[in-house]
Every structure is written in structure tokens, then in C-alpha cells.
Motif scaffolding. Structure first.
Motif, PDB file in Angstrom:
ATOM      1  N   HIS A 162      32.828  51.539  48.773  1.00 50.58           N
ATOM      2  CA  HIS A 162      32.042  50.923  47.691  1.00 50.58           C
ATOM      3  C   HIS A 162      32.393  51.539  46.344  1.00 50.58           C
ATOM      4  CE1 HIS A 162      28.801  49.353  45.294  1.00 50.58           C
ATOM      5  NE2 HIS A 162      28.415  50.586  45.008  1.00 50.58           N
ATOM      6  N   ALA A 163      32.436  52.873  46.296  1.00 46.51           N
ATOM      7  CA  ALA A 163      32.846  53.585  45.077  1.00 46.51           C
ATOM      8  C   ALA A 163      33.933  54.578  45.474  1.00 46.51           C
ATOM      9  CB  ALA A 163      31.651  54.310  44.451  1.00 46.51           C
ATOM     10  N   VAL A 179      21.514  37.885  44.027  1.00 46.60           N
ATOM     11  CA  VAL A 179      20.589  38.968  43.673  1.00 46.60           C
ATOM     12  C   VAL A 179      21.348  40.168  43.117  1.00 46.60           C
ATOM     13  CG1 VAL A 179      18.867  40.587  44.560  1.00 46.60           C
ATOM     14  CG2 VAL A 179      18.894  38.220  45.397  1.00 46.60           C
ATOM     15  N   LYS A 180      22.486  40.504  43.746  1.00 52.16           N
ATOM     16  CA  LYS A 180      23.278  41.652  43.301  1.00 52.16           C
ATOM     17  C   LYS A 180      23.851  41.431  41.905  1.00 52.16           C
ATOM     18  CE  LYS A 180      25.090  45.719  44.254  1.00 52.16           C
ATOM     19  NZ  LYS A 180      25.874  45.981  43.051  1.00 52.16           N
ATOM     20  N   THR A 181      24.144  40.191  41.555  1.00 53.24           N
ATOM     21  CA  THR A 181      24.634  39.892  40.209  1.00 53.24           C
ATOM     22  C   THR A 181      23.576  40.239  39.168  1.00 53.24           C
ATOM     23  OG1 THR A 181      26.045  38.114  41.047  1.00 53.24           O
ATOM     24  CG2 THR A 181      25.519  38.069  38.702  1.00 53.24           C
ATOM     25  N   PRO A 219      34.778  42.691  39.994  1.00 56.75           N
ATOM     26  CA  PRO A 219      33.562  41.878  40.017  1.00 56.75           C
ATOM     27  C   PRO A 219      33.176  41.390  41.409  1.00 56.75           C
ATOM     28  CG  PRO A 219      34.961  41.222  38.189  1.00 56.75           C
ATOM     29  CD  PRO A 219      35.754  42.200  39.007  1.00 56.75           C
ATOM     30  N   ILE A 220      34.160  40.968  42.192  1.00 57.06           N
ATOM     31  CA  ILE A 220      33.854  40.460  43.529  1.00 57.06           C
ATOM     32  C   ILE A 220      33.428  41.594  44.449  1.00 57.06           C
ATOM     33  CG2 ILE A 220      34.816  39.342  45.575  1.00 57.06           C
ATOM     34  CD1 ILE A 220      36.582  37.695  43.751  1.00 57.06           C
ATOM     35  N   GLY A 221      34.158  42.701  44.425  1.00 57.36           N
ATOM     36  CA  GLY A 221      33.804  43.823  45.277  1.00 57.36           C
ATOM     37  C   GLY A 221      32.460  44.420  44.924  1.00 57.36           C
ATOM     38  N   ALA A 222      32.188  44.563  43.635  1.00 61.15           N
ATOM     39  CA  ALA A 222      30.909  45.129  43.191  1.00 61.15           C
ATOM     40  C   ALA A 222      29.747  44.239  43.590  1.00 61.15           C
ATOM     41  CB  ALA A 222      30.924  45.316  41.673  1.00 61.15           C
ATOM     42  N   LYS A 271      33.618  48.838  33.038  1.00 62.28           N
ATOM     43  CA  LYS A 271      33.377  48.540  34.447  1.00 62.28           C
ATOM     44  C   LYS A 271      33.141  47.044  34.595  1.00 62.28           C
ATOM     45  CE  LYS A 271      30.536  50.074  38.353  1.00 62.28           C
ATOM     46  NZ  LYS A 271      29.434  50.974  38.767  1.00 62.28           N
ATOM     47  N   PRO A 272      34.006  46.317  35.311  1.00 65.00           N
ATOM     48  CA  PRO A 272      33.979  44.855  35.269  1.00 65.00           C
ATOM     49  C   PRO A 272      33.000  44.206  36.247  1.00 65.00           C
ATOM     50  CG  PRO A 272      35.858  45.576  36.558  1.00 65.00           C
ATOM     51  CD  PRO A 272      35.160  46.831  36.078  1.00 65.00           C
ATOM     52  N   THR A 273      31.702  44.396  36.027  1.00 64.57           N
ATOM     53  CA  THR A 273      30.738  43.638  36.808  1.00 64.57           C
ATOM     54  C   THR A 273      30.726  42.198  36.317  1.00 64.57           C
ATOM     55  OG1 THR A 273      28.920  44.148  35.283  1.00 64.57           O
ATOM     56  CG2 THR A 273      29.307  45.706  37.082  1.00 64.57           C
ATOM     57  N   VAL A 274      30.047  41.338  37.033  1.00 65.89           N
ATOM     58  CA  VAL A 274      29.984  39.926  36.634  1.00 65.89           C
ATOM     59  C   VAL A 274      29.357  39.792  35.250  1.00 65.89           C
ATOM     60  CG1 VAL A 274      29.010  37.661  37.183  1.00 65.89           C
ATOM     61  CG2 VAL A 274      29.918  39.101  39.012  1.00 65.89           C
TER      62      VAL A 274
END
Length: 288
Positions: free
Chosen positions: A132-133, A184-186, A140-143, A201-204
Motif C-alpha cells: 500500500h505504501a 468512498v475512498k475517493t 490514483p488507481i492504487g491509492a 501525491k497523485p490521489t484522484v
């Protein structure tokens, strides 16, 4: 200079300080759903063994514990993102090694009790937790999908462990949770938008912007609820599973205008109710 005790725990001394440091990595909000998903998968198999289910749940506990320790280690000791962490670097490594050994022991138990397929289907849950880390959470997809995928695999592997097959129903439920929890995670990741954007950090939310990410998240959750309806109409799910849609949808509607932090709190609790409603529907079949 570190003593034997504080070589593991960063705060306090003595065996109790070490124990508290290790226990601090059990985060109930994120730990309980995978454990419940393990038993949900067992229920989907029909008649099930409590002992075999407990071994599978133990494996899932170790996988999630690994994810928590590794995430805390990376965020505090490697990235300097967190303000504090109860474990030293050595403590984190000991915790990871202990969790890995316990997971291997559980896999051996599953192999002996239910065959090699049971171990092979459960193994990826630990891999996801360990990676995970800093691997998965930097995409974005993995996170977004790491935790939901772990839940989905937990449901499917638990069903296999009990029955020796992968029922279509468990695959369908795994898909539902993969989709719904990704939404929900988004929202959850949007809580850290300011900091994540500052470090790239490339989150959605960082990639798409907060408003667009929220719309995407709700679109994903809508698809997840639509899958429940479709599978119920198609006879894959019991008809009463549609009640779970009625439980989650109002919570999501309330969360729509809330801040990411409050919305996440509401949606996580809504997901708890959603899972509880599905368990009741599968266990009791109230409309049949």
C-alpha cells in the motif's frame, strides 16, 4: 540513547509501553470491515466451519495490520508526513516481521484445512497491505482501489475457504464492494488534498480537483448501488438485498454537501450499515 524498551516504543518505557505501541497499529475503523467481510464470505458459502473461518479471519487481520504498520512507517519515518508515530523504525520492522510470520502460519493452516487454492486466494490480501505504501498509494488507481480490492478478495477467498469453490454470488458481492468502497475512498483521500497536492501525491482529488473528484466518487458509488439492484433483479442476490441500497443511499445524500472529513465519517458508517444489511439479507432471506 535507546534502551531495550524504547528501541521499540517511542513513548514510555517498559513492556506495557511496547505493548501499547504495537496495539496502536490496530485501527478499528479500517480493521473491522475486512474482518466482517471475512465472515460475510463464509456466510455466502452456506454451511461453514467456525474454526476455518477464524483461521481465515486471522490471516486477514495480519494483512490489514501489516498495511497499518507499513503505512505509518512510511508516512512518519520515510516521508516525514505524520507528526508522530508510536513505534521506532526497529519497532515497525519487528511488527511487520511478526505479522508476516503470523500470516504465513495462517496460510499454512488454510492450506491444510482447505487446500492450496485457499492459501493462494488469500495471499494477495497481504501483498496489497504490504505494498500500500509507498508503492500503491503513489498512483490514483492504487491509492483508491487498494483497500476496496482487499475487501473484495477477502469475501471471495473466505467463500472458497469454506466451500472449495468460488460462488458467483461471492464474486458479485466482491465486485459491489470493490466499486462502492472505491467511491468512498475517493472522498476519504480528499481530506488530505492540500498536503497531497503540495508534495505531488497523485490521489484522484489532486489529479481531477476536489469538485470533480467528488462527482466521480458519487458516480462510482451510484454504479455500486446499481449493481446491487441489477444482481437482485437477475437472481444472483436475494431480493432483500435491495434494502441495503435504501440504507446507504440516504447517508450518501446527506454526505454530499459536507466537508471531505465529515463526508468520510458518514460514508464509512453508511458502509457499515450497508454490509450489515447485506449480511442480514443473505442470512435470513426475509423476502423468500
Amino acid at each position: 540513547m535507546f534502551t531495550r524498551n524504547n528501541a521499540i516504543a517511542r513513548h514510555g518505557s517498559g513492556p506495557m509501553a511496547v505493548l501499547r505501541a504495537f496495539l496502536s497499529q490496530i485501527h478499528p475503523v479500517f480493521m473491522l470491515p475486512p474482518l466482517a467481510a471475512s465472515w460475510f464470505g463464509s456466510i455466502l458459502a452456506g454451511e461453514f466451519s467456525l474454526f476455518v473461518g477464524a483461521v481465515h479471519m486471522g490471516a486477514i487481520f495480519c494483512a490489514v495490520y501489516t498495511a497499518h504498520v507499513k503505512d505509518g512507517y512510511v508516512d512518519f519515518h520515510v516521508r516525514n508526513e505524520d507528526d508522530d508515530h508510536p513505534l521506532t523504525v526497529t519497532g515497525c520492522r519487528i511488527a511487520l516481521a511478526g505479522a508476516a510470520l503470523a500470516f504465513i502460519a495462517a496460510l499454512i493452516g488454510l492450506w491444510a484445512l482447505a487446500g492450496p487454492g485457499a492459501a493462494l486466494l488469500t495471499l494477495p490480501t497481504w501483498v496489497i497491505g504490504y505494498l500500500h505504501a509507498p508503492q500503491l498509494d503513489m498512483h490514483p488507481i492504487g491509492a483508491t482501489m487498494g483497500y476496496p480490492l482487499g475487501i473484495a478478495l477477502t469475501i471471495v477467498s473466505a467463500s472458497y475457504v469454506q466451500s472449495g469453490i468460488v460462488p458467483l454470488e461471492s464474486l458479485a458481492f466482491g465486485l459491489v464492494f470493490l466499486v462502492l468502497l472505491s467511491g468512498v475512498k475517493t472522498i476519504d483521500d480528499a481530506q488530505d488534498y492540500t498536503y497531497d497536492s503540495s508534495i505531488g501525491k497523485p490521489t484522484v482529488a489532486v489529479v481531477l480537483g476536489q469538485d470533480t473528484a467528488r462527482r466521480v466518487a458519487y458516480g462510482i458509488m451510484t454504479v455500486g448501488l446499481g449493481l446491487v439492484m441489477g444482481f437482485a433483479v437477475g437472481g444472483v442476490f436475494p431480493p432483500s438485498t435491495v434494502l441495503a441500497v435504501g440504507v446507504f443511499a440516504p447517508v450518501a445524500a446527506i454526505a454530499w454537501r459536507k466537508s471531505p472529513t465529515l463526508a468520510t465519517m458518514l460514508l464509512i458508517r453508511g458502509a457499515y450499515l450497508f454490509l450489515a444489511s447485506l449480511i442480514a439479507a443473505v442470512w435470513f432471506h426475509p423476502f423468500v
